[in-house]
Scaffold this motif. Structure first.
Motif, PDB file in Angstrom:
ATOM      1  N   VAL A   1       5.166   9.540 -10.289  1.00  0.00           N
ATOM      2  CA  VAL A   1       4.743   9.670 -11.694  1.00  0.00           C
ATOM      3  C   VAL A   1       3.524  10.575 -11.800  1.00  0.00           C
ATOM      4  N   ALA A   2       3.457  11.581 -10.938  1.00  0.00           N
ATOM      5  CA  ALA A   2       2.281  12.448 -10.908  1.00  0.00           C
ATOM      6  C   ALA A   2       2.223  13.398 -12.097  1.00  0.00           C
ATOM      7  N   ALA A   3       3.343  13.633 -12.783  1.00  0.00           N
ATOM      8  CA  ALA A   3       3.379  14.572 -13.910  1.00  0.00           C
ATOM      9  C   ALA A   3       4.100  13.931 -15.088  1.00  0.00           C
ATOM     10  N   THR A   4       3.768  14.394 -16.284  1.00  0.00           N
ATOM     11  CA  THR A   4       4.402  13.906 -17.511  1.00  0.00           C
ATOM     12  C   THR A   4       4.846  15.095 -18.351  1.00  0.00           C
ATOM     13  N   VAL A   5       6.058  15.034 -18.884  1.00  0.00           N
ATOM     14  CA  VAL A   5       6.538  16.061 -19.804  1.00  0.00           C
ATOM     15  C   VAL A   5       6.816  15.421 -21.154  1.00  0.00           C
ATOM     16  N   ARG A   6       6.706  16.236 -22.211  1.00  0.00           N
ATOM     17  CA  ARG A   6       7.059  15.789 -23.555  1.00  0.00           C
ATOM     18  C   ARG A   6       8.244  16.601 -24.042  1.00  0.00           C
ATOM     19  N   GLY A   7       9.117  15.947 -24.807  1.00  0.00           N
ATOM     20  CA  GLY A   7      10.271  16.654 -25.330  1.00  0.00           C
ATOM     21  C   GLY A   7      10.899  15.893 -26.468  1.00  0.00           C
ATOM     22  N   ARG A   8      12.069  16.355 -26.885  1.00  0.00           N
ATOM     23  CA  ARG A   8      12.829  15.644 -27.901  1.00  0.00           C
ATOM     24  C   ARG A   8      14.300  15.708 -27.535  1.00  0.00           C
ATOM     25  N   ALA A   9      15.018  14.636 -27.883  1.00  0.00           N
ATOM     26  CA  ALA A   9      16.405  14.503 -27.460  1.00  0.00           C
ATOM     27  C   ALA A   9      17.311  14.336 -28.666  1.00  0.00           C
TER      28      ALA A   9
ATOM     29  N   ALA B   1      13.002  11.146 -35.560  1.00  0.00           N
ATOM     30  CA  ALA B   1      12.687  12.070 -36.657  1.00  0.00           C
ATOM     31  C   ALA B   1      13.812  12.059 -37.699  1.00  0.00           C
ATOM     32  N   PRO B   2      13.533  12.553 -38.910  1.00  0.00           N
ATOM     33  CA  PRO B   2      14.564  12.586 -39.953  1.00  0.00           C
ATOM     34  C   PRO B   2      15.821  13.341 -39.532  1.00  0.00           C
ATOM     35  N   ASP B   3      15.690  14.338 -38.645  1.00  0.00           N
ATOM     36  CA  ASP B   3      16.876  15.093 -38.228  1.00  0.00           C
ATOM     37  C   ASP B   3      17.684  14.362 -37.153  1.00  0.00           C
ATOM     38  N   GLY B   4      17.243  13.151 -36.790  1.00  0.00           N
ATOM     39  CA  GLY B   4      17.981  12.355 -35.813  1.00  0.00           C
ATOM     40  C   GLY B   4      17.522  12.526 -34.381  1.00  0.00           C
ATOM     41  N   TRP B   5      16.707  13.542 -34.115  1.00  0.00           N
ATOM     42  CA  TRP B   5      16.216  13.759 -32.766  1.00  0.00           C
ATOM     43  C   TRP B   5      15.062  12.794 -32.466  1.00  0.00           C
ATOM     44  N   THR B   6      14.961  12.375 -31.194  1.00  0.00           N
ATOM     45  CA  THR B   6      13.965  11.381 -30.796  1.00  0.00           C
ATOM     46  C   THR B   6      12.952  11.997 -29.838  1.00  0.00           C
ATOM     47  N   PRO B   7      11.652  11.943 -30.171  1.00  0.00           N
ATOM     48  CA  PRO B   7      10.637  12.438 -29.228  1.00  0.00           C
ATOM     49  C   PRO B   7      10.512  11.483 -28.042  1.00  0.00           C
ATOM     50  N   PHE B   8      10.139  12.026 -26.885  1.00  0.00           N
ATOM     51  CA  PHE B   8       9.991  11.184 -25.699  1.00  0.00           C
ATOM     52  C   PHE B   8       8.945  11.785 -24.767  1.00  0.00           C
ATOM     53  N   GLU B   9       8.469  10.931 -23.874  1.00  0.00           N
ATOM     54  CA  GLU B   9       7.649  11.341 -22.733  1.00  0.00           C
ATOM     55  C   GLU B   9       8.329  10.839 -21.472  1.00  0.00           C
ATOM     56  N   ALA B  10       8.292  11.632 -20.417  1.00  0.00           N
ATOM     57  CA  ALA B  10       8.920  11.240 -19.155  1.00  0.00           C
ATOM     58  C   ALA B  10       7.994  11.582 -17.998  1.00  0.00           C
ATOM     59  N   ASP B  11       7.964  10.690 -17.005  1.00  0.00           N
ATOM     60  CA  ASP B  11       7.123  10.879 -15.820  1.00  0.00           C
ATOM     61  C   ASP B  11       7.982  11.266 -14.623  1.00  0.00           C
TER      62      ASP B  11
ATOM     63  N   THR C   1       0.827  -1.212   0.000  1.00  0.00           N
ATOM     64  CA  THR C   1       0.000   0.000   0.000  1.00  0.00           C
ATOM     65  C   THR C   1       0.858   1.258   0.000  1.00  0.00           C
ATOM     66  N   LEU C   2       1.878   1.287   0.884  1.00  0.00           N
ATOM     67  CA  LEU C   2       2.738   2.465   0.969  1.00  0.00           C
ATOM     68  C   LEU C   2       3.580   2.626  -0.295  1.00  0.00           C
ATOM     69  N   ALA C   3       4.070   1.508  -0.839  1.00  0.00           N
ATOM     70  CA  ALA C   3       4.881   1.580  -2.052  1.00  0.00           C
ATOM     71  C   ALA C   3       4.056   2.097  -3.225  1.00  0.00           C
ATOM     72  N   ALA C   4       2.793   1.670  -3.296  1.00  0.00           N
ATOM     73  CA  ALA C   4       1.925   2.138  -4.387  1.00  0.00           C
ATOM     74  C   ALA C   4       1.705   3.643  -4.290  1.00  0.00           C
ATOM     75  N   ARG C   5       1.526   4.163  -3.063  1.00  0.00           N
ATOM     76  CA  ARG C   5       1.353   5.606  -2.890  1.00  0.00           C
ATOM     77  C   ARG C   5       2.608   6.356  -3.329  1.00  0.00           C
ATOM     78  N   MET C   6       3.783   5.825  -2.954  1.00  0.00           N
ATOM     79  CA  MET C   6       5.029   6.467  -3.330  1.00  0.00           C
ATOM     80  C   MET C   6       5.203   6.466  -4.846  1.00  0.00           C
ATOM     81  N   GLU C   7       4.892   5.348  -5.484  1.00  0.00           N
ATOM     82  CA  GLU C   7       5.038   5.264  -6.933  1.00  0.00           C
ATOM     83  C   GLU C   7       4.074   6.215  -7.643  1.00  0.00           C
ATOM     84  N   ASP C   8       2.873   6.387  -7.072  1.00  0.00           N
ATOM     85  CA  ASP C   8       1.928   7.348  -7.654  1.00  0.00           C
ATOM     86  C   ASP C   8       2.496   8.767  -7.603  1.00  0.00           C
ATOM     87  N   ARG C   9       3.148   9.109  -6.478  1.00  0.00           N
ATOM     88  CA  ARG C   9       3.729  10.446  -6.353  1.00  0.00           C
ATOM     89  C   ARG C   9       4.899  10.638  -7.309  1.00  0.00           C
TER      90      ARG C   9
END
Length: 331
Positions: free
Chosen positions: A231-239, A261-271, A221-229
């Motif tokens: 991954v509470a937010a998600t960002v999008r970007g490219r690397a 992408a063709p320019d070699g950059w890779t889109p990603f999502e991170a929590d 139960t406690l571990a699930a609460r910690m894991e929820d905290r």
């Protein structure tokens, strides 16, 4: 495996406490009578006090009702136990003594495998990061859990001075190699990273265990609460090309990639816990990474960049040059 059968045969002789025929053992083990007889002879030749008596009413039995300390361990279980525990330079004297006793209690066919497993791994308690070792307070915490003693512990969160709190220790959990104390407090169940515990003092009172408490259920139960905290937010970007391994080192399994992408950059999502925390963790990649949204993540990166520019952007004054050798200083 034959080693498993030998343990099973030994335990069968122990639990029946009477003479056992080869036919009875064969039925118990699901093997032929000839195989059962060979197993009994192997136990006797290995030094186990097993003897046979011929004639009517005869059979095999343990001398004088001898017993073994084994409790149904199979050969794979024994190997796993020794892989986990030995040899460990950090193991307590009690642990090393218990392992030596267990080795002596094993039948010879299993002893060699156990000793080989014990030599197959080692645990080094030294932390290359310079963090305080967990062992400093671990023994006292474990003892308090077993003895059900209330504790006053000092606990230091990163960047903060230690604070004392009274806890009812309930168990020790290990997650990804990190130990945590699970305890009941005035604010409910809490977890404390053992490496951050700075002091342990028994109050003299017994620990109060919540009614119906189950350690595994409480930890999940406690571990699930910690894991929820986490991954509470998600960002999008490219690397930029070549940054994937760095990203994975910073964010672990909380990153997902899209098509390059063709320019070699890779889109990603991170929590992560928040856009600001994720941005701070990724700021060191500089222009090799671009966060696209949410806006809070971009604002956080801009703020970090402005602060660094203010601190390091100005050209420092050049230090005064030493006079050339032989030059005359002004009077």
């Amino acid at each position: 495996m034959r080693a498993d059968r030998l343990v099973a045969a030994l335990l069968f002789l122990q639990t029946t406490r009477r003479r056992v025929t080869a036919a009875e053992l064969a039925t118990e083990l699901g093997v032929s009578e000839r195989t059962a007889r060979r197993d009994l002879e192997a136990l006797a030749s290995a030094g186990i006090p097993v003897y046979s008596q011929a004639g009517q009413g005869g059979g095999w039995s343990l001398v004088g009702g001898a017993r073994t300390d084994l409790t149904g361990l199979t050969a794979p279980e024994i190997r796993e136990l020794f892989l986990l525990t030995g040899p460990d330079a950090e193991a307590s004297p009690h642990t090393r003594t218990a392992l030596r006793k267990l080795v002596r209690a094993l039948p010879a066919p299993l002893r060699e495998g156990a000793e080989a497993a014990a030599r197959a791994g080692i645990t080094d308690g030294a932390d290359w990061t310079g963090a305080e070792p967990e062992e400093a307070q671990l023994a006292a915490l474990q003892r308090a859990v077993v003895d059900a003693r209330e504790l006053r512990i000092g606990y230091a969160r990163p960047g903060r001075a230690p604070r004392e709190r009274t806890v009812q220790p309930l168990g020790i959990a290990v997650k990804s190699g990190v130990r945590y104390l699970l305890a009941d407090t005035a604010d409910g169940l809490r977890t404390y990273r053992v490496a951050r515990v700075t002091s342990v003092t028994e109050t003299g009172a017994p620990a109060v265990r919540p009614e119906g408490f189950d350690l595994a259920t409480a930890w999940r139960t406690l571990a699930a609460r910690m894991e929820d905290r986490l991954v509470a937010a998600t960002v999008r970007g490219r690397a930029a090309p070549g940054t994937e391994s760095v990203l994975e080192g910073l964010l672990g399994g909380r990153i997902r990639y899209g098509e390059r992408a063709p320019d070699g950059w890779t889109p990603f999502e991170a929590d992560g816990p928040s856009p600001e925390v994720i941005a701070a963790r990724l700021a060191g990649l500089g222009a090799r990474l671009e966060l696209l949204d949410p806006p809070e993540a971009r604002t956080a990166l801009a703020r970090i960049g402005a602060a660094l520019t203010e601190l390091y952007g100005a050209t420092p004054a050049a230090p005064p040059r030493a006079p050339a050798r032989g030059a005359t200083r002004p009077g």
